[in-house]
Design a protein around this motif. Structure first.
Motif, PDB file in Angstrom:
ATOM      1  N   MET A  48       0.841  -1.212   0.000  1.00 58.12           N
ATOM      2  CA  MET A  48       0.000   0.000   0.000  1.00 58.12           C
ATOM      3  C   MET A  48       0.875   1.261   0.000  1.00 58.12           C
ATOM      4  N   ARG A  90     -11.722  10.408  -5.129  1.00 58.13           N
ATOM      5  CA  ARG A  90     -12.667   9.302  -5.272  1.00 58.13           C
ATOM      6  C   ARG A  90     -11.988   8.047  -5.814  1.00 58.13           C
ATOM      7  N   THR A  94      -9.372   6.520  -3.266  1.00 52.71           N
ATOM      8  CA  THR A  94      -9.965   5.828  -2.109  1.00 52.71           C
ATOM      9  C   THR A  94     -10.523   4.461  -2.500  1.00 52.71           C
ATOM     10  N   GLU A  95     -10.794   4.280  -3.794  1.00 55.62           N
ATOM     11  CA  GLU A  95     -11.360   2.993  -4.206  1.00 55.62           C
ATOM     12  C   GLU A  95     -10.313   1.964  -4.615  1.00 55.62           C
ATOM     13  N   LEU A  96      -9.056   2.371  -4.637  1.00 54.90           N
ATOM     14  CA  LEU A  96      -8.007   1.431  -5.028  1.00 54.90           C
ATOM     15  C   LEU A  96      -7.369   0.823  -3.787  1.00 54.90           C
ATOM     16  N   ASP A  97      -7.260  -0.489  -3.796  1.00 56.78           N
ATOM     17  CA  ASP A  97      -6.735  -1.176  -2.612  1.00 56.78           C
ATOM     18  C   ASP A  97      -5.304  -0.780  -2.276  1.00 56.78           C
ATOM     19  N   ALA A 153      -3.872   2.050  -2.604  1.00 52.33           N
ATOM     20  CA  ALA A 153      -3.667   3.455  -2.222  1.00 52.33           C
ATOM     21  C   ALA A 153      -4.205   3.705  -0.822  1.00 52.33           C
ATOM     22  N   ARG A 197     -16.323  15.258   5.268  1.00 57.29           N
ATOM     23  CA  ARG A 197     -17.676  14.781   5.525  1.00 57.29           C
ATOM     24  C   ARG A 197     -17.918  13.456   4.819  1.00 57.29           C
ATOM     25  N   ARG A 198     -17.437  13.374   3.571  1.00 55.68           N
ATOM     26  CA  ARG A 198     -17.663  12.178   2.782  1.00 55.68           C
ATOM     27  C   ARG A 198     -16.618  11.106   3.030  1.00 55.68           C
ATOM     28  N   TYR A 199     -15.398  11.533   3.342  1.00 59.25           N
ATOM     29  CA  TYR A 199     -14.307  10.575   3.562  1.00 59.25           C
ATOM     30  C   TYR A 199     -13.687  10.859   4.924  1.00 59.25           C
ATOM     31  N   PRO A 200     -14.326  10.402   5.981  1.00 56.65           N
ATOM     32  CA  PRO A 200     -13.876  10.812   7.313  1.00 56.65           C
ATOM     33  C   PRO A 200     -12.479  10.346   7.664  1.00 56.65           C
ATOM     34  N   THR A 201     -11.925   9.384   6.905  1.00 55.61           N
ATOM     35  CA  THR A 201     -10.583   8.906   7.257  1.00 55.61           C
ATOM     36  C   THR A 201      -9.484   9.808   6.712  1.00 55.61           C
ATOM     37  N   ILE A 210     -15.832  26.280 -18.319  1.00 53.14           N
ATOM     38  CA  ILE A 210     -15.392  26.975 -17.129  1.00 53.14           C
ATOM     39  C   ILE A 210     -14.301  27.940 -17.536  1.00 53.14           C
TER      40      ILE A 210
END
Lengths: 348, 348, 348, 348
Positions: free
Chosen positions: B1, B18, B21-24, B26, B44-48, B156
């Motif tokens: 990791m 996003r 956080t979804e990759l093992d 990382a 708020r969405r990723y408290p860690t 933008i």
């Protein structure tokens, strides 16, 4: 009724024949083509039209009042000049000539003789283009900022003329008509892949004194057919897609608003996006070529100056000639010669 | 990791968060942003994930092995350099820098330290682009003749960078990846409509030593969103339309065949149109950014040189810098500086 | 803030989790799923949410005020009933139940307890559908004549429920919302190709007392994804295409005008075509599911009756149940049971 | 060369005139129309064609070998019968008649006399439909499971015939041609909005003994023009979109595979999605009507039975007659009468 002779019955000629035969004021009497099989085929469908291999037969026929020239571009100057000198009105396919001196001379000759000399810039008769110009001229559209246009397909390769001279006359005629302005300079870049010296892909970039910029992309060597012009104004935007049968024209009520503000001695631009509705106005479906032919007849009969008169055709030739010079130089910016022209340009 | 710190959580940062956080492999431990509301929202969405306002906190944290830099382009050089000097692997968003000297220095620094320095040219991880390259490399496609690319929308507006530096890195990275070649020269033309000095519309024209030409059209000021690249080969053609959900990639078995022939002492080219089937190959739907993140981790763990290493990022910066010079000069052709670089460019 | 437990974390559940965690008024505390790998995966991303394999743990937790049910349809009735009986507000995915007696009993139970029972008919919160209803209700649109709707793709085959119960709840909910009317009768025809007894393709035909007719085509076995509803009014027409990113909604100012005339004792209808502009109004881009979740919280906190309350959900179940009977009978016309219901149906 | 008389010069007649005049083997000598302005207009363009107001003049002219009938459907039976009785070959527009007894009698009369009686089901000559049939007949496509077809637009309202009789003959002719099968039963539902008794919107549902089902949606009252047929096979799927100029036909290598398996005494179906490439085969661009006219001439000259002979026309009439009965009954399932017919149905 106007008695007409048509010279050149290749790819585009039959469309003019079809439209002329359907107009009450036109009497298409003779069609000339060097290839007798072309006129023979035509005669089968339109038995009242006489075929000939000789353009002279038309030019020398005193009963012919108007000549429609649908031959390769390199012959336009000579045929149009001789027709005018023979006292005949002329509708000549685009481009008017391949040389701006020649197009100027034709325009001057037409002015001098008082005869109608009209160029077949069909798109200026296209109801969608007409509507586009009307919309882009409204206060609500704001000043046009830039225009870009794509005219590509896997097309008919023409050995004698490059893709720019073949396709871009349409885009430039639409562009100058929309802007009521001629370009100050042009940069052209392209490449000849199929036959040395005959560019099949060309990118044009035009600058105008008013600050408008424009880009045109033409190609014979593209997987898909595209015929699309995007016009970006200060307040609205429009897309004209000639291949979209349901929404040929779309008006976008969207844009950015840029405001200069000062705060604490600092000046900056605040830019705000505005996204609104899209409107696809109903477009009349009359064939543009029919409107063009009818306009030619009206101008002859009413002694009116055509919308796409020879000066209109000349400005396209002048821009293309400059673009050709840029193309040969590998992309140098070339000024577009404009010079003097008679004041009143159109009355229709 | 791999323990990771990410710097910059504006528009694009959350997408990297996003995916990471979804990759093992990382472990995204810290995110830094000058604006504390950004990291608070994230927490708020990723408290860690720990939030901080200080990039230094990440650069100085000895437990952080890799840094992901998603800040404005003008800060890339400094942050990437400091991260490498602190012994950390780096994934930096495109463009690598705004200056080719700086991108070269970063590339050299990465080579010297043996650390992974990867640039976020996501499209090179896009399955459709990968497939496009595979198809265009086949014998049956023939040599690529030209490529053109459109990347426009009502986008933008970014005050600090023009539309070319913002959007064209994508097109150039795709282009150089496809061709395995860097351009010899570039012409750029554009205009700043919303804020003086910040071009919102730019047209690029590139020439390659192999004879390939390319055109790129980018704009923030366009009514519609377009993301499309057309590749014309000698025997086949392809269109990659990123917004077409059913047919992202189309391969056209069509083209012209040009043969030189001699007859009676005359030599000419005979050009024949060939129009065949269209194939839209099935494209894997994995998110390209996920593939990019996974590749970054693999390169770190396997000590592999990334597909989009710093030299890959540098070639895009070098081309854009030359384009910027052309833009400022009003469209002069500018040579793209290439100079020496280490021989083996990729191993993935 | 409303303390929430969510039951069911399969295909759709994670979308509700994501939206609920982003709403300030929601406190999603527990998620239950029979498959512990589902909640474990979730916990990785949302460490504050407790996972459990037991729905009972949620139903028996006195601190949980509201339950969100995202389980297979056959479990909706039992779970919703128990949640209401436990004094909890309920948001249940569509269809409310698979049986109209059960949906009626739930609606009555909600009325009796005064608790909020809302059905996840997301499309009634979709800004494009809202706008469609507003446009179709205008005088200028005329009375709606007929509606047809296509919802097909090569989809997720669900062994336990046919394509009609899986897909058509969306179309019927949109339809009844648009018309403010329930059907008098329905004919359904379809076929099970993949698994005996589970129709993968169904065609529905509905008749309304007002004279409106409607057609719905659903399939899991279609080459392309289509999500389109056409509404034909007396004076205007509209198309809602959920997959068209630029023009989700198009309003056509076109139609036929039919006038009865008498002449010389003869009576006939003169029908005249009127073809006008197409307008694609700008549609707000907020995610419908977020609006739905926010509405659920508002109804709980403000003691308001939801737009998609249980009676709204019941009318969809009643129509589908009649359709199911028609389907089994090979296409007989079946009356849709409506029966008594409380007078005031919505207050939002 | 075949000497031909054509009766009826309204909307469709001129297209037949144009195609017949261009075929070497056709000698279109006379055109009859009750409205003399129609034939006068025609004569202007085709001076060799004689115009008349009297169909009898054609039927009684012994030099006329073949009659082309392009009149309203209610007159087809009588005109075709008289032409056959006068010993002339007949090409009659679709639908062959409005009554299956009459179409049967015509078919029998043609068989008895040995004269060519062909119905103008143009789509069976359409190269895209031909290719669709070829593809759908391949082993790789698997057995056809279902077909659905949409033919709607804001069309020409025809007071004397409903939208089903006007539009659905095309869909049914394509369908029966594809399947080589006639329907066992039909359900039709629709509504007359513009003129009582003349349905402008009709939905058809057909069942075949082989298990195939089909759905057809026709309307004159639709905002957009759609001409699309979807064919779902066991292994592949196809879409024929007549309005898509680049990809008229798309073959999807995708589907579900369903396998019955037994495990531990339990039997169930495992369904697996397979998503592959999309192929848009090149389609020849010859006008279908020209191919149809050429086929008519070939059949006369070679004494061959036409692809769309009277029995082919009859099966469409029989299905439409059953559909009409269903429509009048409000949607009851009606068996399609088939009865005996001569064994060998086609030789082309």
């Amino acid at each position: 009724m106007v008695r007409i002779g048509l010279i050149g019955c290749g790819y585009w000629g039959p469309n003019l024949v079809r439209n002329l035969t359907e107009l009450d004021e036109a009497d298409l009497a003779v069609v000339a083509d060097l290839d007798p099989s072309k006129t023979r085929k035509l005669a089968r469908r339109y038995p009242t039209i006489r075929g000939t291999e000789s353009a002279d037969e038309i030019l020398n026929d005193s009963k012919i009042e108007a000549v429609v020239i649908v031959t390769p571009a390199e012959t336009h100057f000579d045929l149009a000049r001789r027709a005018l000198e023979a006292g005949k009105h002329v509708l000549v396919e685009k481009p008017l000539t391949l040389d701006p001196d020649e197009s100027r001379r034709l325009a001057e000759l037409a002015d001098r003789t008082g005869l109608t000399l009209m160029v077949g810039h069909t798109f200026e008769f296209n109801p969608a283009v007409r509507r586009l110009k009307a919309l882009a001229s409204e206060e609500a559209f704001g000043k046009v900022r830039y225009v870009y246009s794509t005219r590509v397909n896997l097309g008919i390769f023409r050995p004698g003329i490059n893709a720019m001279w073949n396709l871009a006359p349409h885009d430039l005629s639409i562009l100058f008509y929309l802007l009521d302005e001629e370009p100050a300079s042009v940069i052209a870049l392209g490449k000849a892949f199929l036959k040395p010296g005959v560019e099949d892909v060309v990118f044009l970039f035009l600058e105008f004194e008013s600050g408008v910029i424009a880009h045109v992309n033409v190609s014979w060597l593209d997987p898909s057919k595209v015929r699309r012009t995007t016009v970006v104004g200060e307040k609205r935007m429009a897309v004209y897609d000639d291949l979209d049968s349901e929404q040929k024209l779309k008006l976008y009520d969207r844009g950015f608003e840029s405001t200069l503000f000062e705060e604490g001695g600092m000046r900056d631009y605040q830019v705000r996006l505005r996204a609104g509705d899209i409107l696809a106005p109903k477009i009349e479906t009359t064939e543009p070529l029919r409107l063009e032919c009818a306009h030619f007849l009206e101008c002859i009969q009413g002694k009116k100056r055509p919308l796409t008169d020879a000066w209109n055709g000349h400005r396209v030739v002048a821009a293309l000639a400059a673009a050709g010079e840029s193309l040969r130089s590998g992309g140098k910016k070339v000024a577009v010669a404009r010079g003097p022209r008679p004041a009143p340009q159109g009355s229709s």
